[in-house]
Motif scaffolding. Structure first.
Motif, mmCIF file in Angstrom:
data_model
loop_
_atom_site.group_PDB
_atom_site.id
_atom_site.type_symbol
_atom_site.label_atom_id
_atom_site.label_comp_id
_atom_site.label_asym_id
_atom_site.label_seq_id
_atom_site.Cartn_x
_atom_site.Cartn_y
_atom_site.Cartn_z
ATOM 1 N N LEU A 1 0.315 19.173 18.960
ATOM 2 C CA LEU A 1 0.028 17.804 19.389
ATOM 3 C C LEU A 1 0.061 16.815 18.224
ATOM 4 O O LEU A 1 0.640 15.735 18.338
ATOM 5 N N LEU A 2 -0.545 17.171 17.097
ATOM 6 C CA LEU A 2 -0.645 16.240 15.972
ATOM 7 C C LEU A 2 0.483 16.410 14.959
ATOM 8 O O LEU A 2 0.631 15.584 14.055
ATOM 9 N N LYS A 3 1.273 17.482 15.104
ATOM 10 C CA LYS A 3 2.402 17.720 14.187
ATOM 11 C C LYS A 3 1.954 17.814 12.738
ATOM 12 O O LYS A 3 2.646 17.382 11.818
ATOM 13 N N ILE A 4 0.774 18.372 12.536
ATOM 14 C CA ILE A 4 0.251 18.610 11.195
ATOM 15 C C ILE A 4 -0.456 19.960 11.241
ATOM 16 O O ILE A 4 -1.068 20.303 12.263
ATOM 17 N N LEU B 1 5.536 21.984 6.737
ATOM 18 C CA LEU B 1 5.119 22.197 8.120
ATOM 19 C C LEU B 1 4.636 20.910 8.783
ATOM 20 O O LEU B 1 4.369 20.898 9.982
ATOM 21 N N SER B 2 4.502 19.843 8.018
ATOM 22 C CA SER B 2 4.046 18.562 8.570
ATOM 23 C C SER B 2 5.224 17.747 9.066
ATOM 24 O O SER B 2 6.357 17.917 8.604
ATOM 25 N N SER B 3 4.954 16.858 9.994
ATOM 26 C CA SER B 3 6.008 16.012 10.556
ATOM 27 C C SER B 3 6.552 15.060 9.489
ATOM 28 O O SER B 3 5.776 14.500 8.697
ATOM 29 N N PRO B 4 7.872 14.822 9.467
ATOM 30 C CA PRO B 4 8.435 13.857 8.503
ATOM 31 C C PRO B 4 7.964 12.436 8.754
ATOM 32 O O PRO B 4 8.076 11.582 7.872
ATOM 33 N N TYR B 5 7.431 12.149 9.941
ATOM 34 C CA TYR B 5 6.926 10.802 10.221
ATOM 35 C C TYR B 5 5.680 10.476 9.401
ATOM 36 O O TYR B 5 5.302 9.308 9.293
ATOM 37 N N TYR B 6 5.029 11.499 8.826
ATOM 38 C CA TYR B 6 3.810 11.274 8.061
ATOM 39 C C TYR B 6 4.073 11.126 6.568
ATOM 40 O O TYR B 6 3.125 10.962 5.805
ATOM 41 N N ASN C 1 0.826 -1.209 0.000
ATOM 42 C CA ASN C 1 0.000 0.000 0.000
ATOM 43 C C ASN C 1 0.862 1.262 0.000
ATOM 44 O O ASN C 1 0.536 2.246 -0.680
ATOM 45 N N ALA C 2 1.959 1.239 0.767
ATOM 46 C CA ALA C 2 2.842 2.397 0.809
ATOM 47 C C ALA C 2 3.522 2.620 -0.536
ATOM 48 O O ALA C 2 3.731 3.765 -0.951
ATOM 49 N N SER C 3 3.859 1.546 -1.237
ATOM 50 C CA SER C 3 4.517 1.677 -2.541
ATOM 51 C C SER C 3 3.569 2.250 -3.588
ATOM 52 O O SER C 3 4.017 2.899 -4.546
ATOM 53 N N LYS C 4 2.271 2.021 -3.421
ATOM 54 C CA LYS C 4 1.296 2.543 -4.380
ATOM 55 C C LYS C 4 0.910 3.987 -4.098
ATOM 56 O O LYS C 4 0.211 4.606 -4.911
ATOM 57 N N CYS C 5 1.328 4.528 -2.966
ATOM 58 C CA CYS C 5 0.967 5.891 -2.589
ATOM 59 C C CYS C 5 1.647 6.883 -3.540
ATOM 60 O O CYS C 5 2.852 6.790 -3.801
ATOM 61 N N THR C 6 0.904 7.844 -4.045
ATOM 62 C CA THR C 6 1.432 8.829 -5.000
ATOM 63 C C THR C 6 1.479 10.239 -4.426
ATOM 64 O O THR C 6 1.837 11.179 -5.148
ATOM 65 N N THR C 7 1.113 10.419 -3.156
ATOM 66 C CA THR C 7 1.108 11.740 -2.526
ATOM 67 C C THR C 7 2.318 11.889 -1.627
ATOM 68 O O THR C 7 2.888 10.883 -1.159
ATOM 69 N N PRO C 8 2.754 13.121 -1.330
ATOM 70 C CA PRO C 8 3.917 13.314 -0.447
ATOM 71 C C PRO C 8 3.715 12.732 0.945
ATOM 72 O O PRO C 8 4.656 12.221 1.550
ATOM 73 N N LEU C 9 2.499 12.821 1.461
ATOM 74 C CA LEU C 9 2.191 12.249 2.773
ATOM 75 C C LEU C 9 1.480 10.914 2.591
ATOM 76 O O LEU C 9 0.926 10.619 1.525
ATOM 77 N N ALA C 10 1.521 10.102 3.650
ATOM 78 C CA ALA C 10 0.772 8.848 3.627
ATOM 79 C C ALA C 10 -0.716 9.135 3.431
ATOM 80 O O ALA C 10 -1.199 10.227 3.733
ATOM 81 N N THR C 11 -1.439 8.151 2.923
ATOM 82 C CA THR C 11 -2.820 8.364 2.505
ATOM 83 C C THR C 11 -3.682 8.979 3.594
ATOM 84 O O THR C 11 -4.412 9.948 3.366
ATOM 85 N N THR C 12 -3.608 8.431 4.819
ATOM 86 C CA THR C 12 -4.444 8.926 5.912
ATOM 87 C C THR C 12 -4.141 10.375 6.242
ATOM 88 O O THR C 12 -5.055 11.203 6.406
ATOM 89 N N PHE C 13 -2.863 10.726 6.326
ATOM 90 C CA PHE C 13 -2.482 12.085 6.707
ATOM 91 C C PHE C 13 -2.674 13.068 5.557
ATOM 92 O O PHE C 13 -2.884 14.259 5.792
ATOM 93 N N GLU C 14 -2.623 12.585 4.334
ATOM 94 C CA GLU C 14 -2.918 13.446 3.191
ATOM 95 C C GLU C 14 -4.377 13.888 3.237
ATOM 96 O O GLU C 14 -4.697 15.062 2.982
ATOM 97 N N LYS C 15 -5.272 12.978 3.595
ATOM 98 C CA LYS C 15 -6.688 13.321 3.721
ATOM 99 C C LYS C 15 -6.900 14.305 4.872
ATOM 100 O O LYS C 15 -7.692 15.247 4.749
#
Length: 221
Positions: free
Chosen positions: A106-109, A128-133, A42-56
Motif C-alpha cells: 500500500l505505501l510502496k516503502i 525496494l522503495s518507490s521511485p516517487y519518494y 527544500n528539495a534542493s537542500k535534501c542530502t538523502t536518497p529519499l525525500a525528507t519525510t520518507f527518509e524518516k
C-alpha cells in the motif's frame, strides 16, 4: 486519497473569494508560485536518497525490523518473526515486494518485516522503495515555472476564443413537486391547538405602540 488538499486550499483562499474572479485568480497564481519556489528550495537542500519525510519513515521501519528473527522460506521468501515489543510478524516476498501485513504493497516503502528480510540478504532498502519518494522526483515535482500573466492588451487569443459568446445560463427545473404560491391568500386567525400558549404582543396604553407597556414607555407625556 483524501480531500484534505482541496479543503486546505479553500481555507487559504477564503478571504479572497469575496473579491472579483480576476483578483482570486491572481492570488491563486501568487500563492502557488511561492509554494513551488519554497518546496523546490527544500528539495534542493535534501542530502538523502529519499525525500525528507520518507527518509524518516524508512528509518523508523528499519529500526523496528532490525531485531526481528528472519527465516528463509525460498529464494526470495521470508518468514519474519514478531518484534521486541510483541508486534506481529509477516511473510515477505522481496521480488514481488509484498508482505502479509500489506503495508509494503500500500505505501510502496519497506515495512518492518521487509526491512528485516532485506537486512538478512544485504539488500538495499532504497531499491525496494518507490521511485516517487526519491529526492530527484521531489525536485522535478516543483521544478515547473509559474510566470506572471501579462497585461490583457498583450494577450494572444485564438480566433475561436475571440469569437466565443457566453450565453445566458439555462435554468434547471428543480427536482420534486413545485411549491404552491401563497400570493393572494387571505390570512386567517387560527385557533390555538390544545395546550398551545399564545403570546399576545403588548400594547402601550400611553402611546399606543407595541412591544412595551405604560411603565416602560419612553414617549413624551
Amino acid at each position: 486519497m483524501t480531500s484534505n488538499a482541496a479543503e486546505s486550499f479553500n481555507n487559504v483562499t477564503e478571504e479572497f473569494r469575496k473579491y472579483p474572479i480576476t483578483t482570486l485568480v491572481e492570488f491563486t497564481r501568487f500563492t502557488l508560485q511561492n509554494w513551488f519556489a519554497d518546496r523546490l528550495e527544500n528539495a534542493s537542500k535534501c542530502t538523502t536518497p529519499l525525500a525528507t519525510t520518507f527518509e524518516k519513515d524508512l528509518k523508523a521501519q528499519h529500526e523496528d525490523g532490525r531485531f526481528r528473527t528472519v527465516y528463509r522460506n525460498g529464494a526470495q521468501l521470508f518468514n519474519v518473526g514478531t518484534g521486541p515489543e510483541g508486534q506481529r510478524g509477516g511473510d515477505v516476498d522481496l521480488v514481488e515486494r509484498t508482505c502479509t501485513c500489506r503495508m509494503f504493497q500500500l505505501l510502496k516503502i519497506p515495512c518492518p518485516h521487509a526491512c528485516a528480510a532485506a537486512i538478512s540478504q544485504n539488500a538495499s532498502l532504497y531499491a525496494l522503495s518507490s521511485p516517487y519518494y526519491t529526492k530527484d522526483t521531489w525536485k522535478k515535482t516543483y521544478d515547473a515555472t509559474i510566470n506572471v500573466v501579462d497585461e490583457e492588451d498583450d494577450w494572444v487569443l485564438p480566433e475561436h476564443i475571440k469569437n466565443m459568446r457566453v450565453g445566458v445560463p439555462v435554468d434547471k427545473k428543480p427536482v420534486g413537486r413545485p411549491r404552491k404560491s401563497n400570493a393572494g391568500r387571505k390570512s386567517m386567525k387560527r385557533r390555538p391547538s390544545n395546550g398551545q400558549v399564545v403570546v399576545e404582543p403588548r400594547h402601550c396604553t400611553n402611546c399606543g405602540g407595541s412591544g412595551h407597556n405604560r411603565a416602560t414607555c419612553k414617549a413624551r407625556v
